[in-house]
Every structure is written in C-alpha cells, then in structure tokens.
Scaffold this active site. Structure first.
Site, PDB file in Angstrom:
ATOM      1  N   ARG A   1       0.799  -1.230   0.000  1.00  0.00           N
ATOM      2  CA  ARG A   1       0.000   0.000   0.000  1.00  0.00           C
ATOM      3  C   ARG A   1       0.833   1.282   0.000  1.00  0.00           C
ATOM      4  O   ARG A   1       0.310   2.369  -0.170  1.00  0.00           O
ATOM      5  CB  ARG A   1      -0.965  -0.009   1.194  1.00  0.00           C
ATOM      6  CG  ARG A   1      -2.190  -0.870   0.911  1.00  0.00           C
ATOM      7  CD  ARG A   1      -3.140  -0.857   2.079  1.00  0.00           C
ATOM      8  NE  ARG A   1      -2.718  -1.785   3.126  1.00  0.00           N
ATOM      9  CZ  ARG A   1      -3.138  -1.724   4.384  1.00  0.00           C
ATOM     10  NH1 ARG A   1      -3.961  -0.772   4.763  1.00  0.00           N
ATOM     11  NH2 ARG A   1      -2.720  -2.613   5.272  1.00  0.00           N
TER      12      ARG A   1
ATOM     13  N   ASN B  30       1.068   1.666   7.122  1.00  0.00           N
ATOM     14  CA  ASN B  30       0.725   0.816   5.988  1.00  0.00           C
ATOM     15  C   ASN B  30       0.679   1.598   4.683  1.00  0.00           C
ATOM     16  O   ASN B  30       0.832   1.044   3.609  1.00  0.00           O
ATOM     17  CB  ASN B  30      -0.624   0.135   6.205  1.00  0.00           C
ATOM     18  CG  ASN B  30      -0.543  -0.856   7.352  1.00  0.00           C
ATOM     19  OD1 ASN B  30       0.289  -1.753   7.351  1.00  0.00           O
ATOM     20  ND2 ASN B  30      -1.373  -0.668   8.364  1.00  0.00           N
TER      21      ASN B  30
HETATM   22  C1  UD1 Z   1      -1.263  -8.431  12.917  1.00  0.00           C
HETATM   23  C2  UD1 Z   1      -1.872  -9.286  13.998  1.00  0.00           C
HETATM   24  C3  UD1 Z   1      -3.140  -8.597  14.538  1.00  0.00           C
HETATM   25  C4  UD1 Z   1      -2.807  -7.208  15.028  1.00  0.00           C
HETATM   26  C5  UD1 Z   1      -2.109  -6.416  13.947  1.00  0.00           C
HETATM   27  C6  UD1 Z   1      -1.592  -5.112  14.498  1.00  0.00           C
HETATM   28  C7  UD1 Z   1      -1.363 -11.584  13.422  1.00  0.00           C
HETATM   29  C8  UD1 Z   1      -1.883 -12.822  12.807  1.00  0.00           C
HETATM   30  N1  UD1 Z   1      -2.199 -10.555  13.445  1.00  0.00           N
HETATM   31  O1  UD1 Z   1      -2.202  -8.392  11.863  1.00  0.00           O
HETATM   32  O2  UD1 Z   1      -3.694  -9.354  15.587  1.00  0.00           O
HETATM   33  O3  UD1 Z   1      -3.978  -6.554  15.434  1.00  0.00           O
HETATM   34  O4  UD1 Z   1      -0.967  -7.130  13.430  1.00  0.00           O
HETATM   35  O5  UD1 Z   1      -1.116  -4.345  13.447  1.00  0.00           O
HETATM   36  O6  UD1 Z   1      -0.254 -11.543  13.886  1.00  0.00           O
HETATM   37  N2  UD1 Z   1       5.144  -9.991   8.598  1.00  0.00           N
HETATM   38  C9  UD1 Z   1       6.269 -10.724   8.266  1.00  0.00           C
HETATM   39  N3  UD1 Z   1       6.132 -11.942   7.701  1.00  0.00           N
HETATM   40  C10 UD1 Z   1       4.937 -12.496   7.452  1.00  0.00           C
HETATM   41  C11 UD1 Z   1       3.778 -11.751   7.784  1.00  0.00           C
HETATM   42  C12 UD1 Z   1       3.908 -10.514   8.366  1.00  0.00           C
HETATM   43  O7  UD1 Z   1       7.393 -10.246   8.483  1.00  0.00           O
HETATM   44  O8  UD1 Z   1       4.905 -13.609   6.930  1.00  0.00           O
HETATM   45  C13 UD1 Z   1       5.277  -8.676   9.212  1.00  0.00           C
HETATM   46  C14 UD1 Z   1       4.767  -7.554   8.320  1.00  0.00           C
HETATM   47  O9  UD1 Z   1       5.823  -6.983   7.574  1.00  0.00           O
HETATM   48  C15 UD1 Z   1       4.219  -6.561   9.303  1.00  0.00           C
HETATM   49  C16 UD1 Z   1       3.838  -7.408  10.522  1.00  0.00           C
HETATM   50  O10 UD1 Z   1       4.501  -8.624  10.368  1.00  0.00           O
HETATM   51  O11 UD1 Z   1       5.199  -5.646   9.733  1.00  0.00           O
HETATM   52  C17 UD1 Z   1       2.336  -7.594  10.642  1.00  0.00           C
HETATM   53  O12 UD1 Z   1       1.880  -8.309   9.544  1.00  0.00           O
HETATM   54  P1  UD1 Z   1       0.483  -8.029   8.909  1.00  0.00           P
HETATM   55  O13 UD1 Z   1       0.257  -8.997   7.836  1.00  0.00           O
HETATM   56  O14 UD1 Z   1       0.339  -6.583   8.606  1.00  0.00           O
HETATM   57  O15 UD1 Z   1      -0.471  -8.418  10.127  1.00  0.00           O
HETATM   58  P2  UD1 Z   1      -1.910  -7.863  10.373  1.00  0.00           P
HETATM   59  O16 UD1 Z   1      -2.838  -8.559   9.458  1.00  0.00           O
HETATM   60  O17 UD1 Z   1      -1.912  -6.403  10.389  1.00  0.00           O
HETATM   61 CA    CA Z   2      -0.541  -4.542   9.677  1.00  0.00          CA
END
Ligand code: UD1
Ligand code: CA
Length: 457
Positions: free
Chosen positions: A16, A227
């Site tokens: 985004r 984001n």
């Molecule tokens: C996550 C939380 C959610 C919380 C929110 C707060 C989980 C499943 N959910 O959701 O409960 O309210 O954050 O913002 O944890 N990332 C990685 N590798 C991955 C996936 C994600 O490094 O495989 C990193 C992303 O770069 C990001 C962070 O983890 O910085 C959060 O990932 P994102 O997919 O945005 O989680 P949310 O769906 O926002």
């Molecule tokens: Ca997030």
C-alpha cells in the site's frame, strides 16, 4: 539477568505504500522506520536484535550495514507472523525472553517494552493491547468471564460479536523462548488467510496453564503501524509535535510548533531561543543561548553559538558559527564553514570551507570557497574567490584588517596581506603586500566625439 532476544518483523511487502523503496526504509523524521524501532530496542538491557526480512532484503541490509549487533533472518515466503517469528527461533536460546516488534511500528517506547518484558516469567507471557474506538482490521482480545485473556481472534476470522470487542492486539508481545518454540511448532494455517498466525499462540499458552499479562501503551501513537503514506504522514506530524513540545519545555519559543521539523537531534546549550515558522533542523544541531532563527531556514549538522541571529531563508550545512554572528537573509553556509565571533554574512553570500576571523564581514553577493579570512576583514559586495580551475581547488588567504573592494576576483592560490586594500573591480592573481593598495583595473577612457548609432527612419 534475563537475556532478551528481540525479533523485529519486517518481511512484509508494504504494497500500500506504492513504492520501490521497502516500507521499513521510508523515513520518519529523516530516519528509516526500522531505525526508530532498532534504536528503541537497542536501548533495552542485555538484548540481541533479529530482523526478519523478505521483500527488498538486500536494500534494507545495505541501509543498516553500519549498525552493530544485528542478526538478519530471511523469511523467503511470507506465510504469516507466526512463521516469521519461527524463522528467528533456532538462533535463540531457551532461557531467553523473546520480544516481538514490528519494523513498521516506529514510535514504540522503551519504557513500555521494559514493563512488558519484565512481566514475562516461565509460565506467563505479556501482550501489548490497546482500546480503539475503531478496532476494524485488528485482532481482537477475547477474555473470559473473569477477565482473563483466552485467545486473540483476527478480524477476518471473527464473528459479529467478537468484532464488537474494542480491545485489540498491537502485535507486540513478549514470551519465554522455550514455550514459544513449542507453540510456534504447533501452529496450523487453518484460518481465513491460510497463514501461521502468531496470535494463535495465546490460546495454546492458555491451554498450557500460562497466565496472559496485558498492558497498554502510554499513548496510542506508540503502537500505530505504517501501511500507507497517509499513515506515515500522520505519524510524522505527531512525532514532530512531540519534539516541538520538548524544545518548548526546555526554553525554546516556537512561532508555530506545527511548522518546525526536526530530522535528527537538537542539543540546546542555552535557553531563550526563538525559532520562526518553516524551519528544518536536521542531523546534529546545537543551539546556544538566545539564538534566533528566522523563517524558512534549513540548518543541518551545525553548531550555532550564543546570540547568533540567522535571518530568513538561510541554509546552513556542516558549519560552526561562533557567538554573536549575524547570518542572512538568504545566506548559504556550506560544509566546512567556520565563523568566529561577531562575523556578519549577508544576503546571497555562499561560503564553502571558509574560515572567517572575528568581526569580519561578507555582506553581499559573494562566493567565498577554500578561504582563510583573518579578523576584521571587510569583503565587498560581489567578491568571488576563483578557487577551481576545473580540476583542482586552490586556497585564498586574506590577512587581518584587509579591505576587499567590491566586485573583486581573487584567483587562487593567492594571499592578500594584512591591512591590504584591494581596489574595486580587481582581478587579483598575485599575492598583495600588507597595508598597500593593490588594484588591477584597466584605465578608464572617454571619447568626447563619439556618437551613438542612429536608427534610420
Ligand atoms: C497483525 C496481527 C493482529 C494485530 C495487527 C496489528 C497476526 C496474525 N495478526 O495483523 O492481531 O492486530 O498485526 O497491526 O499476527 N510480517 C512478516 N512476515 C509475514 C507476515 C507478516 O514479516 O509472513 C510482518 C509484516 O511486515 C508486518 C507485521 O509482520 O510488519 C504484521 O503483519 P500483517 O500482515 O500486517 O499483520 P496484520 O494482518 O496487520
Ligand atoms: Ca498490519
């Protein structure tokens, strides 16, 4: 003392942002988002940092090549937050406390993290939660009838009742490594996003008889993530206002706290400082007692002495300005400029690697580069040091008390003796003796019989 292992998640694409730059490298207050997080986590005692990277990994690592004590962990496929943390765990010992942070949540405070990690024991883990009026998009904190946390449910997996919960998961948590290892190994991607959710460890911990400690941050902004560019700009404004308030608390008057940007660190060595609107201070800037900075000035990596007045639209970079100097309006001090006490630099004057002695004046329209100027020198309007032959730079030296007439070119290398006077309009190519008038100027002639050509009718 417990060893702390901080795992910073930074593998997400950041789609985004619509950018070629990885999200965590986007600057907030002049520094990458990830730098803010790392600086905070590095301030925690007995801590090792692990950064989980994926998309744009080389670029991110390059940007942090000079940072010490960082371990980079690659997550080749983004299979979820639980999967991301699991990539770091083989490097972490069982007795450590694992703290999970996010590379795109830049304003988290070390105080908050200290409390959170201190709540971790062999049979309790700690999560940072926050109450939001608009909880949409976040994981919800589900509690039982006694108020104990039992699980976290992601928005996409939540039913209508769960979605009404306003206490949300910030994502930041701390847990004992041994137990975390076990829970992460048990995660299943049976959910709406087919991901390995870190949040699923809560229910597993509860089943193992663990206590879930919750804590809220001091301010909501601490846990806000970036984001898109709109969220980035709004965190930037918040952060800038905090910095402005901090300056005001230490004796700086700001014409408008919302029109000062600090992209670095400001050190105050005095008070009663005044800063007018639209000023940018970047890098390391030190301001002395009674300094006044006019509108639209940009000051970077500079030491500004007591009672210095910088008038509007001046740009100062990598310079040292001693007390009582007057600069601008429209002055440009480039790297390596050193002004002694009481120097005056006026409009449209550019200085580069110029060492200017006490009480000297360069008041109008000049370029002074690679130049040593003594005390009480007067450099006339339009004086230029010709310091560059296209290949090499040469030095100009001007002795104490010299007077350089207007529109003089000093062709370096050249020395003007102390007390010398240079006649206006001179091109000085040879050293000039002390206390003498030197000039190089063609004789003025007039033609009494001369007539202007006339246009034919
Ligand atoms: C996550 C939380 C959610 C919380 C929110 C707060 C989980 C499943 N959910 O959701 O409960 O309210 O954050 O913002 O944890 N990332 C990685 N590798 C991955 C996936 C994600 O490094 O495989 C990193 C992303 O770069 C990001 C962070 O983890 O910085 C959060 O990932 P994102 O997919 O945005 O989680 P949310 O769906 O926002
Ligand atoms: Ca997030």
């Amino acid at each position: 003392m417990v060893t702390l292992s901080t795992v910073i998640l930074a593998a997400g694409q950041g789609t985004r942002m619509r950018s070629h730059l990885p999200k965590v490298l986007h600057p907030l207050a002049g520094r990458p988002l990830l730098a803010h997080v790392l600086q905070t986590s590095q301030s925690l005692a007995n801590n090792t940092n692990y950064v989980v990277y994926g998309h744009g990994g080389e670029q991110v690592q390059q940007a942090f090549a000079n940072w010490k004590e960082l371990t980079w962990i690659e997550q080749t496929e983004q299979l979820g937050t639980g999967h991301a943390v699991a990539q770091a765990l083989p490097q972490i010992e069982d007795d450590a406390t694992v703290l999970v942070l996010y590379g795109d949540v830049p304003l988290i405070q070390s105080k908050t993290l200290q409390f959170l990690t201190q709540a971790v024991t062999a049979n309790s883990l700690a999560i940072l939660t926050v109450d939001l009026e608009q909880p949409t998009g976040y994981g919800r904190i589900v509690r039982d009838h006694r108020g104990q946390v039992v699980r976290i449910v992601e928005e996409k997996d939540a039913d209508a009742i769960t979605r009404k919960i306003t206490e949300v998961n910030t994502g930041i948590l701390a847990a004992p490594a041994r137990a975390l290892r076990k829970w992460l190994a048990a995660l299943q991607p049976n959910n709406a996003q087919s991901e390995y959710y870190l949040t699923d460890i809560i229910a597993l911990a509860v089943a193992d008889g663990f206590h879930i400690h919750t804590q809220q941050p001091h301010s909501e902004q601490e846990v806000l993530g970036v984001n898109d560019r709109i969220q980035l700009a709004s965190l930037e404004r918040y952060y800038q206002l905090q910095q402005a308030h901090d300056l005001m608390r230490h004796g700086v008057s700001l014409a408008d706290p919302s029109r000062l940007d600090i992209r670095g660190e400001v050190t105050l060595t005095g008070q009663d400082i005044f800063i007018d609107v639209n000023v940018i201070l970047s890098g390391q800037v030190s301001l002395g007692e009674g300094v006044s900075i006019g509108a639209n000035c940009v000051i970077q990596d500079a030491i500004i002495g007591d009672h210095v007045e910088i008038l509007p639209n001046s740009v100062v970079e990598d310079a040292v300005v001693a007390q009582g100097c007057h600069i601008g309006p429209f002055a440009r001090l480039r790297p390596g400029t050193m002004l002694a006490e009481g120097v005056r630099v006026g409009n449209f004057v550019e200085l580069k690697k110029a060492d200017v002695g006490q009480d000297s004046k360069i008041n109008h329209l000049s370029y002074i580069g690679d130049c040593d100027i003594g005390r009480a020198v007067n450099v006339g309007a339009g004086t230029i040091t010709c310091n560059y032959d296209g290949v090499n730079k040469f030095k100009t030296t001007i002795g104490d008390g010299a007077f350089i007439g207007s529109d003089t070119q000093l062709v370096a290398p050249v020395t003007v003796g102390a007390g010398a006077t240079i006649g206006a309009g001179s091109t000085i190519t040879k050293d000039t003796p002390e206390n003498q008038l030197s000039l190089s100027r063609s004789k003025q002639v007039s033609f009494p019989q001369w007539q202007r050509p006339q246009k034919k009718a």
